[in-house]
Design an enzyme around this catalytic site. Structure first.
Site, PDB file in Angstrom:
ATOM      1  N   SER A 174       0.875  -1.038  -0.151  1.00 16.38           N
ATOM      2  CA  SER A 174      -0.122  -0.259  -0.141  1.00 16.38           C
ATOM      3  C   SER A 174       0.951   1.365  -0.087  1.00 16.38           C
ATOM      4  CB  SER A 174      -1.027  -0.013   1.112  1.00 16.38           C
ATOM      5  OG  SER A 174      -2.118   0.892   1.177  1.00 16.38           O
ATOM      6  N   GLU A 185      -9.419  -4.946  -4.609  1.00 12.45           N
ATOM      7  CA  GLU A 185      -8.673  -4.083  -3.863  1.00 12.45           C
ATOM      8  C   GLU A 185      -9.591  -2.928  -3.051  1.00 12.45           C
ATOM      9  OE1 GLU A 185      -5.569  -3.540  -3.109  1.00 12.45           O
ATOM     10  OE2 GLU A 185      -4.219  -4.743  -4.355  1.00 12.45           O
ATOM     11  N   HIS A 199      -7.804  -5.470  -0.364  1.00  8.65           N
ATOM     12  CA  HIS A 199      -6.829  -4.726   0.070  1.00  8.65           C
ATOM     13  C   HIS A 199      -5.851  -5.201   1.217  1.00  8.65           C
ATOM     14  CE1 HIS A 199      -3.711  -1.276  -0.571  1.00  8.65           C
ATOM     15  NE2 HIS A 199      -4.038  -1.107   0.628  1.00  8.65           N
TER      16      HIS A 199
END
Length: 503
Positions: free
Chosen positions: A201, A323, A413
């Site tokens: 990330s 995601e 995610h």
């Protein structure tokens, strides 16, 4: 009864550029925690580029992690728990190494945490990295870097010759940490000429941004980007508008420099929250992010890759299946496009001529909101895959569990962190697999760690993972049974083709 791996005893002493630090031996590894790599960025050094570490006398205790960067306390999985010390004096790193003696220097893996550049800490239990040292025979380093207003808002316009302010402070911290690794890691048994940077990330944005930062070139030799959002790097015009909004929220319009340098950490966090709450007119942006400042970062990472100016080191890069769905959950703060209204606004501010073409590619999807994850993470990562001059291995992480399916998020995610850091049997891993799937997660853990370690050691993952190229676009799909696909989601990719995003 604790196993012998869990027993903690004093560890070796190592001499660094700052002085001698004594580690501990725990969980079958040597580890040195809270080692300074730069001077404390406090008082006159607030909003300044990192300065050389302040030497200490005697032997420094390396049994405890350093304070985490200033942030909201949201839990210890990736950030700061309720009991975690926190403060501006946060520029420390942690080194973990095997207990066995090696005749050859070991490969080094340097981790940058995620958290949208507003939360995160190298001390989070998720990122201990014991498996990499024990299983991979590598030296593992995790780094703290400044967050939020203290690290990723560009207040340089408010500096003066007497009290300058630099931009991209968190990015500068990461470079300072890599310089520390270059100068010190041999003392821990690591090879400074065999450094892999990796992150997830915001940590993966850091990886792709460092690859585009000229002064970072040569400090690392391989890179792994897990769910990078390479487009979340903006120009000075937008960054300075956000800085001005922050100053107003802080109540410091009359004297911005005095307000910024004199505010308490809590006041800075409060102003940052006000700024985030008023970003609805620019959906799909985050104000706390690297900035193209014409100095440290001369151009956007995507432009650097597509112009052939990024570091041409071997790269593993990929995203997760869904995601954007994580950000539909309550209390999630990152501004991913999770509604068609916000998507329409984003296109109106960027490239309205592509709106209908892109939206049409999602009409038959059960969750049209997946467009947000593709906009922020997947399509910009594809742009890097197809442009990078060095070797590329692409992946998509698809493994889900019944719990994730019940929540409606699937392989969203951050889910690849579980196998990467060996969390299948942790309390979080047990919760994730409470309704089944732990055997598959354990097997994924074995495969992913083997690939990441082999990449760090040899510059390439397992031989059954072919390189990516713009002709075949071969991508490894990580699932219960891994497979190779050519140009996965081709229709979506073609729909996004030509999209450039915000400046």
């Amino acid at each position: 009864m604790r196993s012998r791996h869990q027993i903690t005893v004093p560890g070796p002493e190592v001499k660094t550029t700052g002085g001698v630090v004594r580690g501990i031996t725990t969980h079958g590894v040597h580890t040195w925690r809270g080692v300074p790599y730069a001077a404390p960025p406090v008082e006159e050094l607030r909003f300044r580029a990192p300065q050389p570490v302040v030497p200490w006398e005697g032997v420094r205790d390396g049994s405890r992690y350093g304070p985490v960067p200033v942030q909201e306390r949201i839990g210890e999985f990736i950030g700061a728990g309720k009991e975690t010390p926190m403060g501006e004096d946060c520029l420390t790193l942690n080194v973990t190494a095997p207990t066995t003696v090696s005749d050859e220097p070991r490969p080094v893996m340097v981790w940058f945490y995620g958290g949208a550049f507003v939360v995160g800490a190298s001390s989070a239990p998720t990122y201990r990295g014991y498996d990499f040292a024990r299983r991979g025979d590598v030296v593992y380093v995790s780094v703290n870097y400044r967050l939020g207003a203290l690290g990723y808002l560009d207040f340089s316009a408010y500096g003066t010759p007497e009290r300058p302010i630099e931009s991209n402070l968190g990015l500068r911290d990461q470079i300072a940490a890599l310089e520390w690794v270059r100068d010190n890691i041999a003392a821990f048994g690591g090879d400074p000429d065999q450094v892999t940077i990796f992150g997830e990330s915001a940590g993966a944005i850091s990886v792709t941004t460092l690859m585009a930062t000229p002064s970072a070139h040569g400090l690392f030799h391989r890179a792994i980007a897990e769910s990078s959002a390479p487009g979340m790097v903006f120009g000075q015009r937008r960054a300075r508008a956000w800085a001005a909004g922050f100053v107003t929220a802080l109540g410091a319009d009359d004297d911005p420099l005095a307000g910024l340098t004199g505010a308490t950490p809590r006041q800075l966090l409060g102003a940052a929250q006000v700024l985030r709450d008023h970003l609805g007119d620019q959906p799909g942006t985050i104000p706390t992010a690297p900035v193209v400042d014409g100095d440290l970062l001369p151009e956007s990472p995507l432009d650097a890759f597509e112009g052939g100016r990024a570091a041409d080191v071997p790269l593993i890069i990929g995203t997760n299946d869904t995601e954007g769905r994580l950000f539909e959950l309550p209390r999630m703060r990152l501004d991913v496009l999770v509604s068609e209204e916000r998507a329409h606004t984003m296109f109106a501010l960027t490239q309205p001529e592509l709106r209908d073409q892109v939206l049409a590619a999602y009409e038959d999807q059960p969750f049209r909101k997946d467009l947000g994850g593709d906009y922020m993470f997947w399509y910009p990562s594809v742009r890097i895959m197809q442009a990078h001059r060095g070797p590329v291995w692409a992946y998509r992480y698809d493994l889900t569990t019944p719990v994730l399916n019940l929540m409606g998020v699937r392989a969203t995610h951050g889910m690849e962190l579980y196998p990467v850091f060996g969390l299948a049997d942790s309390s979080a891993g047990k919760w994730l697999t409470a309704l089944g799937g732990r055997r598959s997660l354990r097997a994924m853990q074995e495969r992913v760690q083997a690939d990441w370690i082999r990449f760090a050691r040899e510059g390439a993952p397992a031989s059954h993972w072919p390189q990516y190229d713009p002709e075949t676009r071969l991508t490894k799909i990580l699932d219960r049974t891994d497979r190779i696909e050519s140009d996965p989601r081709r229709e979506r990719r073609l729909a996004w083709e030509g999209f450039r995003g915000y400046d």
